[in-house]
Design a protein around this motif. Structure first.
Motif, PDB file in Angstrom:
ATOM      1  N   VAL A   1      36.784  15.510  -2.327  1.00 57.65           N
ATOM      2  CA  VAL A   1      36.423  16.998  -2.475  1.00 57.65           C
ATOM      3  C   VAL A   1      36.669  16.889  -4.360  1.00 57.65           C
ATOM      4  N   GLY A   2      35.338  16.887  -5.092  1.00 58.43           N
ATOM      5  CA  GLY A   2      34.990  16.808  -6.387  1.00 58.43           C
ATOM      6  C   GLY A   2      34.560  15.393  -7.084  1.00 58.43           C
ATOM      7  N   LYS A   3      34.508  15.669  -7.807  1.00 55.19           N
ATOM      8  CA  LYS A   3      34.182  13.802  -8.587  1.00 55.19           C
ATOM      9  C   LYS A   3      34.942  13.242  -9.941  1.00 55.19           C
ATOM     10  N   PRO A   4      35.859  12.233  -9.558  1.00 53.18           N
ATOM     11  CA  PRO A   4      36.225  11.623 -10.822  1.00 53.18           C
ATOM     12  C   PRO A   4      35.347  11.089 -11.502  1.00 53.18           C
ATOM     13  N   LYS A   5      36.203  11.781 -13.157  1.00 54.03           N
ATOM     14  CA  LYS A   5      36.006  11.587 -13.772  1.00 54.03           C
ATOM     15  C   LYS A   5      35.804  10.029 -14.363  1.00 54.03           C
ATOM     16  N   LYS A   6      34.556  10.099 -15.639  1.00 54.48           N
ATOM     17  CA  LYS A   6      34.242   8.966 -16.102  1.00 54.48           C
ATOM     18  C   LYS A   6      35.041   8.970 -17.659  1.00 54.48           C
ATOM     19  N   LEU A   7      35.930   8.319 -17.655  1.00 58.23           N
ATOM     20  CA  LEU A   7      36.743   8.461 -19.478  1.00 58.23           C
ATOM     21  C   LEU A   7      35.408   7.640 -20.107  1.00 58.23           C
ATOM     22  N   LYS A   8      35.181   7.684 -21.317  1.00 60.68           N
ATOM     23  CA  LYS A   8      34.488   7.455 -22.788  1.00 60.68           C
ATOM     24  C   LYS A   8      35.701   6.334 -23.188  1.00 60.68           C
ATOM     25  N   PHE A   9      37.361   6.288 -22.651  1.00 64.39           N
ATOM     26  CA  PHE A   9      37.880   5.516 -23.410  1.00 64.39           C
ATOM     27  C   PHE A   9      38.810   4.893 -22.675  1.00 64.39           C
ATOM     28  N   ASP A  10      39.813   4.206 -23.000  1.00 59.12           N
ATOM     29  CA  ASP A  10      40.568   3.326 -21.761  1.00 59.12           C
ATOM     30  C   ASP A  10      42.004   4.458 -21.784  1.00 59.12           C
ATOM     31  N   ALA A  11      42.064   4.719 -20.180  1.00 57.53           N
ATOM     32  CA  ALA A  11      42.951   5.356 -19.986  1.00 57.53           C
ATOM     33  C   ALA A  11      44.807   4.863 -20.412  1.00 57.53           C
ATOM     34  N   VAL A  12      44.866   5.851 -20.474  1.00 58.18           N
ATOM     35  CA  VAL A  12      46.387   5.221 -20.234  1.00 58.18           C
ATOM     36  C   VAL A  12      47.477   6.334 -19.635  1.00 58.18           C
ATOM     37  N   GLY A  13      48.666   5.520 -19.227  1.00 57.74           N
ATOM     38  CA  GLY A  13      49.217   5.652 -18.171  1.00 57.74           C
ATOM     39  C   GLY A  13      50.200   6.728 -18.529  1.00 57.74           C
ATOM     40  N   HIS A  14      50.376   7.681 -17.445  1.00 57.83           N
ATOM     41  CA  HIS A  14      50.666   8.423 -17.804  1.00 57.83           C
ATOM     42  C   HIS A  14      52.549   8.626 -18.248  1.00 57.83           C
ATOM     43  N   ALA A  15      53.273   7.676 -18.421  1.00 58.51           N
ATOM     44  CA  ALA A  15      54.478   6.973 -18.362  1.00 58.51           C
ATOM     45  C   ALA A  15      54.398   6.982 -20.075  1.00 58.51           C
ATOM     46  N   GLU A  16      54.067   6.062 -20.151  1.00 60.30           N
ATOM     47  CA  GLU A  16      53.118   5.508 -21.775  1.00 60.30           C
ATOM     48  C   GLU A  16      52.749   6.727 -22.200  1.00 60.30           C
ATOM     49  N   LEU A  17      51.952   7.456 -22.053  1.00 63.24           N
ATOM     50  CA  LEU A  17      51.361   8.780 -23.102  1.00 63.24           C
ATOM     51  C   LEU A  17      52.418   9.654 -22.897  1.00 63.24           C
ATOM     52  N   GLY A  18      53.367   9.738 -22.009  1.00 63.36           N
ATOM     53  CA  GLY A  18      54.723  10.820 -21.947  1.00 63.36           C
ATOM     54  C   GLY A  18      55.341  10.661 -23.393  1.00 63.36           C
ATOM     55  N   GLU A  19      55.411   9.852 -23.010  1.00 64.10           N
ATOM     56  CA  GLU A  19      56.704   8.426 -24.604  1.00 64.10           C
ATOM     57  C   GLU A  19      56.205   9.118 -25.159  1.00 64.10           C
ATOM     58  N   LYS A  20      54.695   8.523 -25.374  1.00 65.93           N
ATOM     59  CA  LYS A  20      54.779   8.991 -27.168  1.00 65.93           C
ATOM     60  C   LYS A  20      54.390  10.090 -27.371  1.00 65.93           C
ATOM     61  N   LEU A  21      54.093  10.644 -26.734  1.00 62.53           N
ATOM     62  CA  LEU A  21      54.165  12.350 -26.888  1.00 62.53           C
ATOM     63  C   LEU A  21      55.305  13.173 -27.192  1.00 62.53           C
ATOM     64  N   LYS A  22      56.240  12.327 -26.620  1.00 56.79           N
ATOM     65  CA  LYS A  22      57.228  12.530 -26.467  1.00 56.79           C
ATOM     66  C   LYS A  22      58.184  13.352 -25.756  1.00 56.79           C
TER      67      LYS A  22
ATOM     68  N   LEU B   1      42.508  23.913  -9.643  1.00 55.57           N
ATOM     69  CA  LEU B   1      42.721  22.804 -10.902  1.00 55.57           C
ATOM     70  C   LEU B   1      41.820  21.748 -11.190  1.00 55.57           C
ATOM     71  N   GLY B   2      41.098  21.744 -10.762  1.00 57.58           N
ATOM     72  CA  GLY B   2      40.041  21.240 -11.350  1.00 57.58           C
ATOM     73  C   GLY B   2      40.092  19.572 -10.634  1.00 57.58           C
ATOM     74  N   ILE B   3      41.078  19.431  -9.903  1.00 51.37           N
ATOM     75  CA  ILE B   3      41.820  17.874  -9.328  1.00 51.37           C
ATOM     76  C   ILE B   3      40.549  17.433  -8.512  1.00 51.37           C
ATOM     77  N   PRO B   4      40.098  16.067  -8.471  1.00 49.50           N
ATOM     78  CA  PRO B   4      39.383  15.279  -7.878  1.00 49.50           C
ATOM     79  C   PRO B   4      40.683  15.097  -6.542  1.00 49.50           C
ATOM     80  N   ILE B   5      40.058  15.533  -4.749  1.00 51.51           N
ATOM     81  CA  ILE B   5      41.273  14.291  -4.281  1.00 51.51           C
ATOM     82  C   ILE B   5      40.009  13.881  -3.144  1.00 51.51           C
ATOM     83  N   ARG B   6      40.860  13.114  -2.014  1.00 54.40           N
ATOM     84  CA  ARG B   6      40.445  12.889  -0.512  1.00 54.40           C
ATOM     85  C   ARG B   6      41.885  13.194  -0.120  1.00 54.40           C
ATOM     86  N   VAL B   7      41.233  13.890   0.974  1.00 52.52           N
ATOM     87  CA  VAL B   7      42.407  14.101   2.368  1.00 52.52           C
ATOM     88  C   VAL B   7      41.832  12.984   3.149  1.00 52.52           C
TER      89      VAL B   7
END
Length: 344
Positions: A131-152, A316-322
Motif C-alpha cells: 500500500v503506497g509507494k516509498p519516497k525517493k529521497l534527493k538527499f542521504d537519509a539520517v537514521g531516526h536515532a541520530e536525527l532525534g539526537e541532533k534535533l534534541k 498518515l501517508g505511510i507506505p506499508i506492505r502486508v
C-alpha cells in the motif's frame, strides 16, 4: 490451548497441524496426552462411582437404623468410613494427571487456518499486498536515532543512566507528535464504534497464561517481585482478561473495544535491545483493539481489523506492505496472523 475433545476425537488432525508447523519433535506429545487423558477419565469415573456409592451407603445406613438392624448398620458405617479415604486418594491422582496434561497441552500449537501459507520460518512469509509507494529521497537519509539526537528531541544517553538500555527520553515536538498519533489512532477506532477502555498496567499470571505461552512469558514479561502480577506487554491482554470465566449473552456480541497503554517487554533474543533507537525498546506506546464475537464471525472480524490497521497507515501517508505469517513463523497460540511493515 486446544480443546481436549479435539485430541480425543481426532488426534491425527492435531498431528498433521504439528507437521505443518514443522514441529515434528512434538508429535509424541499427542499420544502422550491421549494416554494420560484415558487414565484421567477412568479415575474420574471411579471417583464419581465412589461418591455415588457413598450416597447409597448413607441411605442404606438410615434404612437399617429405621428397621433397627444394628448389625447391618454397623457394617455399613464401617464401609462408609473407608470410602472418603479412597475418594481422596483417587481425586489426588486425578488432579496430578490434570497438571501433567495441562503442562503438555500448552506445548501443542493451535490449529492453523486453512488459508495460512505453509512455510518453515519467517523467510517464507508471504507479501499479500503493498500500500503506497516509498519516497525517493534527493538527499542521504539520517537514521531516526541520530536525527532525534541532533534535533534534541530524543535522549538515549540520559535514559541509559536513569533506566538502562532499551529506554529513551522523548521531548518537545516529537513527544507532542507521539501524543497526536495516539489520539489519532484512538479517535479513528472510536469512529468505528469501538468502546474506548483504559486498562490496568499489571495483570495476574492466570490472565497472562491465557494469551501467552509459558515460553513467551519467560522471555517477554516483567514479573513484579513478591506478587502475582506482571507488567502488560500490550493492553490486549487485560482487555481479554475481562472475559475470563464469564458467560456472555449472544445479544451483546460482538463486543468491540480499543485501548491505549504503555507496554513493557524484556525483548530478549537476537531481535532484542542492541542499539539506540525507538523500535525495539522495553517500554513503548500502543493502540490496541479486540473483538469478542461468535466463532463463525471470527474471520470476518479478522479481515475488518486488518483493514482498520491498513486504513490508519493510508491516512498518515505511510507506505506499508502486508506480510502474512507462514505456518512455521506463526506463534503456537495463533491460527492466523499478518504483520504490517512500514517503510522508513
Amino acid at each position: 490451548m486446544i480443546d481436549i475433545k479435539l485430541l480425543r476425537e481426532d488426534p491425527e488432525l492435531v498431528k498433521e497441524n504439528i507437521k505443518k508447523k514443522f514441529q515434528t519433535e512434538k508429535l509424541h506429545l499427542v499420544d502422550e496426552v491421549v494416554k494420560l487423558d484415558t487414565e484421567w477419565r477412568k479415575l474420574r469415573y471411579k471417583e464419581d462411582t465412589l461418591r455415588s456409592e457413598r450416597n447409597h451407603v448413607s441411605e442404606s445406613i438410615n434404612q437399617a437404623k429405621k428397621s433397627k438392624d444394628e448389625k447391618k448398620a454397623n457394617e455399613l458405617i464401617k464401609k462408609a468410613k473407608s470410602i472418603p479415604e479412597e475418594i481422596a486418594k483417587t481425586e489426588g491422582t486425578r488432579k496430578s494427571l490434570e497438571e501433567k496434561i495441562e503442562k503438555i497441552m500448552y506445548q501443542i500449537p493451535n490449529i492453523i487456518h486453512s488459508s495460512v501459507p505453509i512455510g518453515k520460518d519467517a523467510s517464507q512469509n508471504v507479501v499479500r499486498k503493498a500500500v503506497g509507494k516509498p519516497k525517493k529521497l534527493k538527499f542521504d537519509a539520517v537514521g531516526h536515532a541520530e536525527l532525534g539526537e541532533k534535533l534534541k528531541v530524543l535522549d538515549f544517553d540520559t535514559s541509559a543512566e536513569v533506566s538502562g538500555k532499551g529506554f529513551y527520553y522523548m521531548k518537545g515536538d516529537l513527544a507532542l507528535l507521539n501524543i497526536a498519533l495516539i489520539n489519532f489512532a484512538r479517535d479513528y477506532m472510536v469512529k468505528q464504534e469501538f468502546e474506548y477502555v483504559e486498562t490496568p498496567l499489571m495483570i495476574k499470571k492466570e490472565v497472562l497464561e491465557g494469551v501467552y505461552s509459558r515460553e513467551e512469558i519467560n522471555v517477554m514479561s516483567y514479573k513484579i517481585e513478591g506478587e502475582d502480577l506482571y507488567l502488560i506487554a500490550t493492553s490486549e491482554h487485560p482487555l481479554i482478561g475481562q472475559f475470563i470465566n464469564k458467560t456472555l449473552m449472544k445479544a451483546d456480541l460482538p463486543i468491540k473495544q480499543t485501548s491505549y497503554s504503555m507496554c513493557f517487554r524484556k525483548e530478549i533474543g537476537s531481535h532484542g535491545i542492541d542499539e539506540k533507537g525507538i523500535f525495539r525498546t522495553h517500554q513503548f506506546n500502543k493502540q490496541e483493539m479486540i473483538v469478542i464475537c461468535e466463532p463463525s464471525e471470527s474471520y470476518k472480524w479478522y479481515d475488518k481489523m486488518l483493514k482498520y490497521s491498513i486504513d490508519i497507515f493510508k491516512a498518515l501517508g505511510i507506505p506499508i506492505r502486508v506480510i502474512e505469517s507462514c505456518s512455521g513463523d506463526l506463534s503456537n497460540l495463533k491460527a492466523k496472523s499478518c504483520d504490517l511493515e512500514a517503510w522508513s
